[in-house]
Scaffold this active site. Sequence first.
Site, PDB file in Angstrom:
ATOM      1  CD1 TRP B  96       0.106   0.252   3.358  1.00  0.00           C
ATOM      2  CD2 TRP B  96      -1.249   1.936   2.767  1.00  0.00           C
ATOM      3  NE1 TRP B  96       0.112   1.167   4.360  1.00  0.00           N
ATOM      4  CE2 TRP B  96      -0.706   2.213   4.033  1.00  0.00           C
ATOM      5  CE3 TRP B  96      -2.128   2.835   2.186  1.00  0.00           C
ATOM      6  CZ2 TRP B  96      -1.017   3.369   4.729  1.00  0.00           C
ATOM      7  CZ3 TRP B  96      -2.435   3.983   2.863  1.00  0.00           C
ATOM      8  CH2 TRP B  96      -1.883   4.249   4.127  1.00  0.00           C
ATOM      9  CG  ASP B 115       3.325  -5.425   5.052  1.00  0.00           C
ATOM     10  OD1 ASP B 115       3.749  -4.355   5.537  1.00  0.00           O
ATOM     11  OD2 ASP B 115       2.114  -5.730   5.020  1.00  0.00           O
ATOM     12  CG  ASN B 143      -2.539   1.375   7.752  1.00  0.00           C
ATOM     13  OD1 ASN B 143      -3.575   0.987   8.277  1.00  0.00           O
ATOM     14  ND2 ASN B 143      -1.882   2.429   8.185  1.00  0.00           N
ATOM     15  CG  ASP B 144      -6.464  -1.531   9.378  1.00  0.00           C
ATOM     16  OD1 ASP B 144      -5.444  -1.378  10.079  1.00  0.00           O
ATOM     17  OD2 ASP B 144      -7.471  -0.814   9.473  1.00  0.00           O
ATOM     18  CB  VAL B 145      -4.861  -4.873   3.352  1.00  0.00           C
ATOM     19  CG1 VAL B 145      -4.599  -6.063   2.461  1.00  0.00           C
ATOM     20  CG2 VAL B 145      -6.200  -4.243   3.032  1.00  0.00           C
TER      21      VAL B 145
END
Lengths: 148, 174
Positions: B96, B115, B143-145
């Site tokens: 992201w 990540d 950014n919670d993915v």
Amino acid sequence: MIALSLFTKRVVWGLLIFCSFQTVAADNLLKMNTDRAKFNYQMFCQGCHTPDGTGGKSVPKIKNYIGYFLQNQVAREYLVRVPGSANSPLNDEQLAEVLNWMIIELGGESVPKSMQYYTANEVAKLRQKPLFEVVDYREMLVKRLAVK
Amino acid sequence: MNFIDKFFEKRARNVAQLSNRRGFIKGVAATLVGASTIPLLPVARASDTPVLPQEAGDPSSCDYWRYCAIDGFLCDCCGGSYNTCPPGTEMSPITWIGTCRNPIDGRNYVISYNDCCGKTQCGTCLCQRDEGDRPLYRSDKSNDVNWCLGATSSVYHCSTAIVVGIAFDEGSSK
């Protein structure tokens, strides 16, 4: 002398017509702000499609491939109707711009020589019909495309 | 008027004596051919030159400027750095992306929060700043993915913050 004069006139007219075509082509290109298009690609496309459009896993490949979707009208419309395009926060002009940028920058040999650029009006109309079952639809389209 | 007529007649005759019409046509043709090759010349398209902003701050601190939109463990504390993954982990190719303002030059940069995946959570230097974070229904801007879904292993370890470009400023482009 008269014949030569006529010939000269034709050359001048030919030159004027040539220049006018060049202006139209230049206008078409000048409408693209490449810095903005690249930034919008980075912000709204690159996260999944990767910087050079290679994609990965279930993310479709754009690099050297996206231009094949300009072979027919249904496939052309697909590029606007996919959720990432149709539902993006970009306005119609910016969406048309980033699509054209992706095709030019990432399309490579897949881009047809007689490419027609997307326009804001075309995009505005097509994004009203977003696709929902994208994976199957894309598979069906790809089978129809002449891919090298 | 008579003077003007004579002047132009003289100039026209001079030109006629020093040149020929075929030469003019040849010149036009050469110009046309030359002009038409200009679009074929190689030009610098989207430059792949990496953007190297001036740096300040501690990359192992959550206050570091690149982390303005991060949500995760800082790889800089986990054996990696702000732009490299720790040994034994794999950087997810999908990510992201947000923008952060560099306090040194005042410019906004495009940051890719790739990540690092393949090992259990790093567990140190948790940093959650979330600027520009959007709900999960805007998955490309959330950014919670778990972006490790794009890697071989979907196990999350830590996050990097890689500068991938300079943010476009509509105001300064005009």
